[in-house]
Design an enzyme around this catalytic site. Structure first.
Site, PDB file in Angstrom:
ATOM      1  N   ASN A  11       1.090  -1.167  -0.110  1.00 19.83           N
ATOM      2  CA  ASN A  11      -0.106  -0.041  -0.068  1.00 19.83           C
ATOM      3  C   ASN A  11       0.804   1.122  -0.070  1.00 19.83           C
ATOM      4  O   ASN A  11       1.690   1.550   0.969  1.00 19.83           O
ATOM      5  CB  ASN A  11      -0.862  -0.181   1.257  1.00 19.83           C
ATOM      6  CG  ASN A  11      -1.798   1.204   1.234  1.00 19.83           C
ATOM      7  OD1 ASN A  11      -1.662   2.264   0.976  1.00 19.83           O
ATOM      8  ND2 ASN A  11      -3.095   0.800   1.499  1.00 19.83           N
ATOM      9  N   HIS A  14       0.968   6.020   2.212  1.00 22.17           N
ATOM     10  CA  HIS A  14       1.846   6.930   3.122  1.00 22.17           C
ATOM     11  C   HIS A  14       2.948   7.360   2.375  1.00 22.17           C
ATOM     12  O   HIS A  14       3.724   8.446   3.038  1.00 22.17           O
ATOM     13  CB  HIS A  14       1.936   6.186   4.418  1.00 22.17           C
ATOM     14  CG  HIS A  14       0.737   5.830   5.218  1.00 22.17           C
ATOM     15  ND1 HIS A  14       0.016   6.966   5.571  1.00 22.17           N
ATOM     16  CD2 HIS A  14       0.123   4.798   5.755  1.00 22.17           C
ATOM     17  CE1 HIS A  14      -0.996   6.655   6.101  1.00 22.17           C
ATOM     18  NE2 HIS A  14      -0.810   5.214   5.955  1.00 22.17           N
ATOM     19  N   HIS A  47      -5.590   3.778  -1.669  1.00 22.86           N
ATOM     20  CA  HIS A  47      -6.787   4.073  -0.972  1.00 22.86           C
ATOM     21  C   HIS A  47      -7.290   5.442  -1.385  1.00 22.86           C
ATOM     22  O   HIS A  47      -6.603   6.347  -0.993  1.00 22.86           O
ATOM     23  CB  HIS A  47      -6.734   3.752   0.394  1.00 22.86           C
ATOM     24  CG  HIS A  47      -8.278   4.141   0.966  1.00 22.86           C
ATOM     25  ND1 HIS A  47      -8.414   3.747   2.302  1.00 22.86           N
ATOM     26  CD2 HIS A  47      -9.543   4.563   0.641  1.00 22.86           C
ATOM     27  CE1 HIS A  47      -9.627   4.254   2.885  1.00 22.86           C
ATOM     28  NE2 HIS A  47     -10.409   4.569   1.721  1.00 22.86           N
ATOM     29  N   ARG A  49      -9.367   8.161  -0.734  1.00 21.39           N
ATOM     30  CA  ARG A  49     -10.465   8.445   0.494  1.00 21.39           C
ATOM     31  C   ARG A  49     -11.403   9.597  -0.415  1.00 21.39           C
ATOM     32  O   ARG A  49     -10.794  10.481  -1.098  1.00 21.39           O
ATOM     33  CB  ARG A  49      -9.657   8.847   1.684  1.00 21.39           C
ATOM     34  CG  ARG A  49      -8.951   7.845   2.222  1.00 21.39           C
ATOM     35  CD  ARG A  49      -8.396   8.141   3.502  1.00 21.39           C
ATOM     36  NE  ARG A  49      -9.610   8.384   4.522  1.00 21.39           N
ATOM     37  CZ  ARG A  49     -10.003   7.918   5.559  1.00 21.39           C
ATOM     38  NH1 ARG A  49      -9.362   6.650   5.881  1.00 21.39           N
ATOM     39  NH2 ARG A  49     -10.747   8.114   6.349  1.00 21.39           N
ATOM     40  N   ARG A  53      -6.971  12.750   1.325  1.00 24.12           N
ATOM     41  CA  ARG A  53      -5.959  12.958   2.482  1.00 24.12           C
ATOM     42  C   ARG A  53      -4.520  12.561   2.033  1.00 24.12           C
ATOM     43  O   ARG A  53      -3.633  13.099   2.497  1.00 24.12           O
ATOM     44  CB  ARG A  53      -6.274  12.462   3.897  1.00 24.12           C
ATOM     45  CG  ARG A  53      -6.309  11.227   3.955  1.00 24.12           C
ATOM     46  CD  ARG A  53      -6.616  10.654   5.396  1.00 24.12           C
ATOM     47  NE  ARG A  53      -7.859  11.060   5.922  1.00 24.12           N
ATOM     48  CZ  ARG A  53      -8.258  10.848   7.184  1.00 24.12           C
ATOM     49  NH1 ARG A  53      -7.746   9.808   7.973  1.00 24.12           N
ATOM     50  NH2 ARG A  53      -9.482  11.003   7.716  1.00 24.12           N
ATOM     51  N   GLU A  74      -8.381   0.583  -3.118  1.00 23.20           N
ATOM     52  CA  GLU A  74      -9.470   0.621  -1.953  1.00 23.20           C
ATOM     53  C   GLU A  74     -10.176   1.856  -1.984  1.00 23.20           C
ATOM     54  O   GLU A  74      -9.789   3.005  -2.456  1.00 23.20           O
ATOM     55  CB  GLU A  74      -8.345   0.618  -0.618  1.00 23.20           C
ATOM     56  CG  GLU A  74      -7.799  -0.569  -0.325  1.00 23.20           C
ATOM     57  CD  GLU A  74      -7.094  -0.629   1.002  1.00 23.20           C
ATOM     58  OE1 GLU A  74      -6.750  -1.505   1.375  1.00 23.20           O
ATOM     59  OE2 GLU A  74      -6.897   0.583   1.339  1.00 23.20           O
ATOM     60  N   THR A 107      -8.387   3.290   8.698  1.00 26.61           N
ATOM     61  CA  THR A 107      -9.434   2.578   8.777  1.00 26.61           C
ATOM     62  C   THR A 107      -9.580   1.814  10.176  1.00 26.61           C
ATOM     63  O   THR A 107      -8.526   1.110  10.883  1.00 26.61           O
ATOM     64  CB  THR A 107      -9.439   1.588   7.644  1.00 26.61           C
ATOM     65  OG1 THR A 107      -9.243   2.285   6.556  1.00 26.61           O
ATOM     66  CG2 THR A 107     -10.809   0.765   7.850  1.00 26.61           C
ATOM     67  N   GLU A 157     -10.963  -9.364   2.610  1.00 29.60           N
ATOM     68  CA  GLU A 157      -9.788  -9.169   3.351  1.00 29.60           C
ATOM     69  C   GLU A 157     -10.060  -8.999   4.634  1.00 29.60           C
ATOM     70  O   GLU A 157     -10.832  -8.169   5.164  1.00 29.60           O
ATOM     71  CB  GLU A 157      -9.190  -7.691   2.766  1.00 29.60           C
ATOM     72  CG  GLU A 157      -7.765  -7.541   3.236  1.00 29.60           C
ATOM     73  CD  GLU A 157      -7.041  -6.181   2.893  1.00 29.60           C
ATOM     74  OE1 GLU A 157      -6.166  -5.542   3.490  1.00 29.60           O
ATOM     75  OE2 GLU A 157      -7.490  -5.629   1.780  1.00 29.60           O
TER      76      GLU A 157
END
Length: 245
Positions: A11, A14, A47, A49, A53, A74, A107, A157
């Site tokens: 992922n 970040h 992801h 969102r 963010r 995601e 999450t 998942e």
């Protein structure tokens, strides 16, 4: 007989979080994704969102065309975000529907698959019509697994947060094992993720029904000290060792 190799999806959210701290262009999550692939990642997760963010719409568009393995997107099951996924060309290999709250830091739990099942079923069907494999991010609960199958998901998942926060709690690991077995029995592919690191991944990686792990924050954090390539390799080695034992 040796256990089947478990897939590792990285992922890159970040990496984007660090970039958004300055609202600049570096570090680039797409470049990070390609380095993760070079280091042995089997897929890339991002992801998008609602509050944007970290990952941005342009990141998703570029990932869709530049990821060389497969893209797992995601997203929350909201009309706006589902529309973004539907417009992607090529479409992501997989979409994972996740819960989302604006005030959360990350999450906090699995998707409530008993709430608005008609809406979830419609979202899953729409993604599948677009040629996208669909996974649901759920708590390790056998009833949630069965409901996911009934809704038409291809995979689940399992949220590993409780185990990651309390790795010494035997019930947290037992719940993951029961849910993974239930997923296999229901004909679902079983994935897992959230809060996993080199220090705690072994017990989850050793669950034979779990065929894919999604890991992000721990790898990006480790990369600060050893670099991204090495951080991915460390995780890959830890997973492989657990499957051999």
């Amino acid at each position: 007989m040796a256990a089947r190799r478990q897939r590792l999806y990285i992922n890159v959210d970040h990496v984007a979080t660090l970039r958004q701290a300055r609202r600049g262009t570096e570090p680039d999550p797409v470049a990070a994704a390609r380095m993760c692939e070079d280091a042995g990642a089997d897929g890339i997760t991002a992801h998008l969102r609602e509050d944007r963010r970290h990952i941005q719409d342009d990141d998703v568009r570029r990932l869709a065309t530049q990821v060389r393995t497969v893209l797992n997107l995601e997203l929350a099951a909201t009309p706006e975000i589902l529309a973004v996924a539907a417009r992607l060309r090529p479409p992501p290999f997989q979409a994972t529907l996740v819960p989302e709250r604006r005030e959360e830091i990350t999450t906090e739990g699995g998707l409530d698959v008993a709430r608005d099942p008609d809406g979830l079923r419609e979202a899953i069907a729409g993604l599948k019509r677009a040629g996208v494999r669909v996974s649901l991010f759920i708590d390790p609960d056998q009833d949630a697994v069965r409901r996911s199958r009934a809704l038409g998901a291809d995979a689940v998942e399992l949220h590993t947060g409780r185990y990651a926060n309390h790795p010494g709690d035997p019930e947290a690991l037992a719940a993951l094992r029961r849910a993974a077995a239930a997923g296999r029995d229901a004909g679902l592919a079983v994935h897992a993720g959230h809060g996993l690191s080199v220090a705690n991944v072994a017990a989850v990686a050793a669950i034979p029904e779990i065929e894919e792990l999604n890991i992000g924050h721990a790898i990006v954090s480790r990369a600060v000290f050893v670099g991204l390539f090495a951080a991915v390799r460390e995780m890959r080695a830890a997973m492989d060792a657990a499957r051999r034992e």
